[in-house]
Structure formats: C-alpha cells, structure tokens
Design a protein around this motif. Structure first.
Motif, mmCIF file in Angstrom:
data_model
loop_
_atom_site.group_PDB
_atom_site.id
_atom_site.type_symbol
_atom_site.label_atom_id
_atom_site.label_comp_id
_atom_site.label_asym_id
_atom_site.label_seq_id
_atom_site.Cartn_x
_atom_site.Cartn_y
_atom_site.Cartn_z
ATOM 1 N N MET A 91 0.854 -1.168 0.000
ATOM 2 C CA MET A 91 0.000 0.000 0.000
ATOM 3 C C MET A 91 0.897 1.228 0.000
ATOM 4 S SD MET A 91 -2.899 1.219 2.742
ATOM 5 C CE MET A 91 -1.855 1.207 4.166
ATOM 6 N N GLN A 92 0.528 2.231 -0.736
ATOM 7 C CA GLN A 92 1.262 3.488 -0.792
ATOM 8 C C GLN A 92 0.308 4.601 -0.407
ATOM 9 O OE1 GLN A 92 2.505 4.587 -4.663
ATOM 10 N NE2 GLN A 92 3.673 6.327 -3.988
ATOM 11 N N VAL A 93 0.781 5.534 0.402
ATOM 12 C CA VAL A 93 -0.027 6.669 0.812
ATOM 13 C C VAL A 93 0.574 7.914 0.184
ATOM 14 C CG1 VAL A 93 -0.846 8.033 2.751
ATOM 15 C CG2 VAL A 93 -0.617 5.558 2.986
ATOM 16 N N VAL A 94 -0.252 8.698 -0.508
ATOM 17 C CA VAL A 94 0.213 9.920 -1.142
ATOM 18 C C VAL A 94 -0.549 11.074 -0.522
ATOM 19 C CG1 VAL A 94 0.493 11.152 -3.302
ATOM 20 C CG2 VAL A 94 0.636 8.661 -3.280
ATOM 21 N N GLU A 95 0.177 12.030 0.034
ATOM 22 C CA GLU A 95 -0.447 13.198 0.659
ATOM 23 C C GLU A 95 0.215 14.423 0.067
ATOM 24 O OE1 GLU A 95 -1.150 16.468 3.093
ATOM 25 O OE2 GLU A 95 0.779 15.495 3.295
ATOM 26 N N LYS A 96 -0.559 15.207 -0.690
ATOM 27 C CA LYS A 96 -0.055 16.357 -1.434
ATOM 28 C C LYS A 96 1.097 15.901 -2.313
ATOM 29 C CE LYS A 96 -1.645 19.913 1.703
ATOM 30 N NZ LYS A 96 -1.307 21.049 2.507
ATOM 31 N N ALA B 35 4.610 2.588 2.402
ATOM 32 C CA ALA B 35 4.432 1.707 3.548
ATOM 33 C C ALA B 35 3.818 0.408 3.061
ATOM 34 C CB ALA B 35 3.539 2.351 4.590
ATOM 35 N N THR B 36 4.263 -0.686 3.627
ATOM 36 C CA THR B 36 3.723 -1.988 3.276
ATOM 37 C C THR B 36 3.082 -2.584 4.513
ATOM 38 O OG1 THR B 36 5.481 -2.278 1.671
ATOM 39 C CG2 THR B 36 4.296 -4.252 2.337
ATOM 40 N N PHE B 37 1.848 -3.022 4.348
ATOM 41 C CA PHE B 37 1.120 -3.633 5.449
ATOM 42 C C PHE B 37 0.636 -5.004 5.020
ATOM 43 C CE2 PHE B 37 0.538 0.948 5.911
ATOM 44 C CZ PHE B 37 0.997 1.129 7.189
ATOM 45 N N ASN B 38 0.787 -5.964 5.870
ATOM 46 C CA ASN B 38 0.308 -7.315 5.626
ATOM 47 C C ASN B 38 -0.581 -7.746 6.775
ATOM 48 O OD1 ASN B 38 1.836 -7.784 3.230
ATOM 49 N ND2 ASN B 38 3.648 -8.076 4.493
ATOM 50 N N GLY B 39 -1.517 -8.624 6.474
ATOM 51 C CA GLY B 39 -2.324 -9.212 7.534
ATOM 52 C C GLY B 39 -3.642 -8.503 7.723
ATOM 53 N N ILE C 133 -6.221 0.666 9.262
ATOM 54 C CA ILE C 133 -5.093 1.549 8.959
ATOM 55 C C ILE C 133 -5.504 2.566 7.904
ATOM 56 C CG2 ILE C 133 -2.768 1.660 7.969
ATOM 57 C CD1 ILE C 133 -2.292 -1.116 9.272
ATOM 58 N N LYS C 134 -6.188 2.107 6.851
ATOM 59 C CA LYS C 134 -6.665 3.017 5.810
ATOM 60 C C LYS C 134 -7.583 4.078 6.404
ATOM 61 C CE LYS C 134 -6.873 -0.347 2.065
ATOM 62 N NZ LYS C 134 -7.801 -0.991 1.123
ATOM 63 N N GLU C 135 -8.505 3.643 7.247
ATOM 64 C CA GLU C 135 -9.449 4.563 7.866
ATOM 65 C C GLU C 135 -8.729 5.615 8.703
ATOM 66 O OE1 GLU C 135 -12.891 4.302 11.275
ATOM 67 O OE2 GLU C 135 -12.663 2.597 9.937
ATOM 68 N N ALA C 136 -7.713 5.187 9.472
ATOM 69 C CA ALA C 136 -6.958 6.122 10.314
ATOM 70 C C ALA C 136 -6.182 7.128 9.458
ATOM 71 C CB ALA C 136 -6.007 5.351 11.223
ATOM 72 N N ILE C 137 -5.606 6.653 8.372
ATOM 73 C CA ILE C 137 -4.856 7.548 7.488
ATOM 74 C C ILE C 137 -5.782 8.581 6.866
ATOM 75 C CG2 ILE C 137 -3.572 7.671 5.307
ATOM 76 C CD1 ILE C 137 -2.337 4.935 6.097
ATOM 77 N N GLU D 270 -3.335 0.791 -3.658
ATOM 78 C CA GLU D 270 -3.155 -0.564 -3.167
ATOM 79 C C GLU D 270 -2.321 -1.429 -4.082
ATOM 80 O OE1 GLU D 270 -6.554 -2.423 -1.374
ATOM 81 O OE2 GLU D 270 -7.554 -0.489 -1.264
ATOM 82 N N ASP D 271 -2.205 -1.064 -5.343
ATOM 83 C CA ASP D 271 -1.450 -1.867 -6.292
ATOM 84 C C ASP D 271 0.027 -1.513 -6.183
ATOM 85 O OD1 ASP D 271 -0.554 -3.440 -8.345
ATOM 86 O OD2 ASP D 271 -1.443 -2.239 -9.934
#
Length: 123
Positions: free
Chosen positions: A1-6, A12-16, A22-26, A37-38
């Motif tokens: 997963m990659q998070v882009v802000e501005k 960041a990579t998340f497994n499990g 985590i998405k909701e918190a971000i 996600e890709d």
C-alpha cells in the motif's frame, strides 16, 4: 500500500488483518491522501535524486559548507581550528567559502580535529 499526501510520498507496506483500520486512520488524519493498493502502480512515484529538492540540497552541500557546519558544531573558531590542523586561518576561510579545495591530507587533519570521517570533506 502506498499513501500519497499532497506532494509528499510515503511508502508503507502492510500485511495481515487490520488493513482497513489503517486506511481509515490515514484518511481520517489526512483527508486528501490517496491510498494506492497496487504495488506495481509506480507512475505517481518520482525518483528522489531527480527531484528539484534533492538537486537543491546537493548543490548547497559543498565541502566548504560541510567544513563550516562541523567547525561550528565543535564550537571552534577559524583561528582555533587552524592552530589544531597546522595551517593559517585564511586558508580555512578560503576552504569554507569554496575558494580553495580541501586536499586529502588536509581532509584527514580536519576529520581528526573535528572528530568526523574525513571523506565528508572530499568532493
């Protein structure tokens, strides 16, 4: 997963389990963030070395500027450092202002005097 802000990219990579949380918190903390996600979707990424910021930092990171920073961090004046390394303060001033190159022998003396790896003073 990659998070882009501005324009800042956070990889960041998340497994499990718990990824939706985590998405909701971000998204709660950064409503304008994009979550990709890709893992193979790299067209939004930019190589750090090619960015204008990286080029600007590299341009300002001269051996003279590095010498000045380490000398000031050590709390030494040009005169004091010149006495320690056995040269004139005018030579050190010229090095700090990039009017004179720092040779290998001087870089080793400066490294020892300032307690830093001497290669930091070489281009």
């Amino acid at each position: 997963m990659q998070v882009v802000e501005k324009t800042r990219h956070i990889n960041a990579t998340f497994n499990g389990h718990g990824i939706p949380l985590i998405k909701e918190a971000i998204l709660k903390a950064y409503p304008n963030a994009q979550i990709i996600e890709d893992e193979n979707d790299d067209e939004l990424l930019e190589e750090w070395k090619t960015t204008d910021v990286a080029k600007e930092i590299k341009a300002r990171k001269t051996p003279g500027r590095i010498l000045s920073i380490y000398r000031e961090r050590s709390g030494l004046t040009l005169v004091q450092l010149a006495e320690i390394v056995g040269t004139k303060y005018t030579n050190l001033s010229a090095m700090e202002n990039n009017r004179r190159t720092i040779g290998l022998a001087m870089a080793k003396k400066l490294g020892k005097a300032l307690n830093v790896d001497y290669t930091k003073f070489l281009e």
